[in-house]
Design a protein around this motif. Structure first.
Motif, PDB file in Angstrom:
ATOM      1  N   GLY A 135       0.797  -1.219   0.000  1.00  0.00           N
ATOM      2  CA  GLY A 135       0.000   0.000   0.000  1.00  0.00           C
ATOM      3  C   GLY A 135       0.829   1.269   0.000  1.00  0.00           C
ATOM      4  N   LEU A 136       2.125   1.139   0.263  1.00  0.00           N
ATOM      5  CA  LEU A 136       2.989   2.324   0.367  1.00  0.00           C
ATOM      6  C   LEU A 136       3.198   3.015  -0.978  1.00  0.00           C
ATOM      7  N   LEU A 137       3.270   2.232  -2.058  1.00  0.00           N
ATOM      8  CA  LEU A 137       3.486   2.837  -3.378  1.00  0.00           C
ATOM      9  C   LEU A 137       2.385   3.841  -3.705  1.00  0.00           C
ATOM     10  N   ALA A 138       1.151   3.496  -3.397  1.00  0.00           N
ATOM     11  CA  ALA A 138       0.035   4.408  -3.668  1.00  0.00           C
ATOM     12  C   ALA A 138       0.145   5.694  -2.853  1.00  0.00           C
ATOM     13  N   GLN A 139       0.818   5.634  -1.710  1.00  0.00           N
ATOM     14  CA  GLN A 139       0.976   6.819  -0.865  1.00  0.00           C
ATOM     15  C   GLN A 139       2.042   7.779  -1.394  1.00  0.00           C
ATOM     16  N   VAL A 140       3.001   7.257  -2.157  1.00  0.00           N
ATOM     17  CA  VAL A 140       4.078   8.120  -2.667  1.00  0.00           C
ATOM     18  C   VAL A 140       3.899   8.455  -4.145  1.00  0.00           C
ATOM     19  N   LEU A 141       2.787   8.021  -4.705  1.00  0.00           N
ATOM     20  CA  LEU A 141       2.393   8.397  -6.066  1.00  0.00           C
ATOM     21  C   LEU A 141       0.993   8.991  -6.003  1.00  0.00           C
ATOM     22  N   GLY A 142       0.768  10.009  -6.788  1.00  0.00           N
ATOM     23  CA  GLY A 142      -0.560  10.611  -6.824  1.00  0.00           C
ATOM     24  C   GLY A 142      -0.761  11.340  -8.132  1.00  0.00           C
ATOM     25  N   ARG A 143      -1.884  11.987  -8.237  1.00  0.00           N
ATOM     26  CA  ARG A 143      -2.218  12.771  -9.428  1.00  0.00           C
ATOM     27  C   ARG A 143      -2.662  14.161  -8.998  1.00  0.00           C
ATOM     28  N   ALA A 144      -2.152  15.157  -9.713  1.00  0.00           N
ATOM     29  CA  ALA A 144      -2.616  16.529  -9.508  1.00  0.00           C
ATOM     30  C   ALA A 144      -3.980  16.674 -10.173  1.00  0.00           C
ATOM     31  N   ASP A 145      -4.655  17.787  -9.916  1.00  0.00           N
ATOM     32  CA  ASP A 145      -5.978  18.032 -10.506  1.00  0.00           C
ATOM     33  C   ASP A 145      -5.950  17.954 -12.026  1.00  0.00           C
ATOM     34  N   ASP A 146      -4.811  18.316 -12.626  1.00  0.00           N
ATOM     35  CA  ASP A 146      -4.713  18.281 -14.095  1.00  0.00           C
ATOM     36  C   ASP A 146      -4.277  16.908 -14.619  1.00  0.00           C
ATOM     37  N   GLY A 147      -4.136  15.929 -13.718  1.00  0.00           N
ATOM     38  CA  GLY A 147      -3.758  14.580 -14.131  1.00  0.00           C
ATOM     39  C   GLY A 147      -2.270  14.305 -14.102  1.00  0.00           C
ATOM     40  N   THR A 148      -1.465  15.315 -13.822  1.00  0.00           N
ATOM     41  CA  THR A 148      -0.019  15.156 -13.763  1.00  0.00           C
ATOM     42  C   THR A 148       0.364  14.211 -12.628  1.00  0.00           C
ATOM     43  N   LEU A 149       1.291  13.306 -12.906  1.00  0.00           N
ATOM     44  CA  LEU A 149       1.775  12.375 -11.894  1.00  0.00           C
ATOM     45  C   LEU A 149       2.604  13.117 -10.848  1.00  0.00           C
ATOM     46  N   ILE A 150       2.345  12.846  -9.582  1.00  0.00           N
ATOM     47  CA  ILE A 150       3.094  13.439  -8.469  1.00  0.00           C
ATOM     48  C   ILE A 150       3.918  12.324  -7.837  1.00  0.00           C
ATOM     49  N   ARG A 151       5.233  12.536  -7.774  1.00  0.00           N
ATOM     50  CA  ARG A 151       6.149  11.582  -7.158  1.00  0.00           C
ATOM     51  C   ARG A 151       6.628  12.157  -5.829  1.00  0.00           C
ATOM     52  N   LYS A 152       6.497  11.370  -4.747  1.00  0.00           N
ATOM     53  CA  LYS A 152       6.889  11.835  -3.418  1.00  0.00           C
ATOM     54  C   LYS A 152       7.831  10.843  -2.751  1.00  0.00           C
ATOM     55  N   ALA A 153       8.762  10.275  -3.487  1.00  0.00           N
ATOM     56  CA  ALA A 153       9.687   9.295  -2.906  1.00  0.00           C
ATOM     57  C   ALA A 153      11.077   9.887  -2.732  1.00  0.00           C
ATOM     58  N   GLY A 154      11.178  11.205  -2.749  1.00  0.00           N
ATOM     59  CA  GLY A 154      12.457  11.861  -2.524  1.00  0.00           C
ATOM     60  C   GLY A 154      13.011  12.530  -3.760  1.00  0.00           C
ATOM     61  N   VAL A 155      14.100  13.247  -3.544  1.00  0.00           N
ATOM     62  CA  VAL A 155      14.794  13.938  -4.626  1.00  0.00           C
ATOM     63  C   VAL A 155      16.220  13.399  -4.716  1.00  0.00           C
ATOM     64  N   MET A 156      16.808  13.589  -5.890  1.00  0.00           N
ATOM     65  CA  MET A 156      18.146  13.075  -6.152  1.00  0.00           C
ATOM     66  C   MET A 156      19.081  14.248  -6.438  1.00  0.00           C
ATOM     67  N   GLY A 157      20.371  14.011  -6.193  1.00  0.00           N
ATOM     68  CA  GLY A 157      21.348  15.051  -6.457  1.00  0.00           C
ATOM     69  C   GLY A 157      22.729  14.484  -6.707  1.00  0.00           C
ATOM     70  N   ILE A 158      23.595  15.373  -7.142  1.00  0.00           N
ATOM     71  CA  ILE A 158      25.007  15.046  -7.350  1.00  0.00           C
ATOM     72  C   ILE A 158      25.840  15.874  -6.378  1.00  0.00           C
TER      73      ILE A 158
END
Length: 186
Positions: A135-158
């Motif tokens: 059930g965790l995957l559904a919590q870190v993925l979502g959709r904005a009102d315009d249908g855009t995918l929202i990813r909430k599993a962190g950010v990456m960097g160098i």
């Protein structure tokens, strides 16, 4: 205050893992190495280390040297009934008091006294998150009102500049010059 500078947030926890395990081990400190990532971490290197990306092209640059998640995500997940803490989702650095997802590509985070990470994009949530806790995957993925995918599993960097990073260290944020580009999957 200079333009583009946001006042400090803090580091809640640091972690690394020498193997490609899903979760990482909490550490007292981690050493960031310029152009490589976290010393001793399985994802450190100039070229991509994530196994799925290595299979596609092992020569591509490693834009995922350091993984950051805000503790605010842990709190959100707890409210939804999940038990997730620092390093559980594989992050190297757990931040506090900073909306990582609102920062643009190229934002530089100064961590502690000397380390600098430049944000490259978003972590793409994968099936391993679901295997960690159903059930965790559904919590870190979502959709904005315009249908855009929202990813909430962190950010990456160098890593731009190396240094030792510890829990309790301040994070100073320097935005890149406009125009700003939103973080996308890397």
């Amino acid at each position: 205050m200079s333009p583009g500078l946001i006042l400090p947030a803090t580091i809640l926890a640091v972690a690394s893992a020498a193997t490609h395990d899903f979760s990482k081990q909490l550490r007292d400190e981690i050493q960031l190495l310029a152009g490589l990532g976290v010393e001793g971490d399985a994802h450190a290197g100039q070229t991509v280390k994530h196994r799925s990306r290595v299979r596609v092209d092992p020569t591509q640059p490693n834009l995922r040297q350091v993984h950051l998640i805000g503790t605010e995500l842990h709190a959100e997940l707890a409210r939804a009934g999940f038990d997730v803490g620092p390093a559980d989702l594989g992050e190297n650095i757990t931040t506090q008091g900073l909306d990582l997802y609102a920062l643009p590509v190229g934002t530089q985070l100064t961590l502690g006294e000397s380390a600098i990470i430049e944000l490259t994009g978003l972590r793409n949530p994968c099936a391993q998150i679901e295997a960690f806790q159903p059930g965790l995957l559904a919590q870190v993925l979502g959709r904005a009102d315009d249908g855009t995918l929202i990813r909430k599993a962190g950010v990456m960097g160098i890593v731009i500049a190396g240094g030792v990073v510890r829990a309790g260290d301040a994070i100073a944020v320097r935005l890149p010059p406009p125009p700003h580009r939103v973080l996308e999957r890397v």
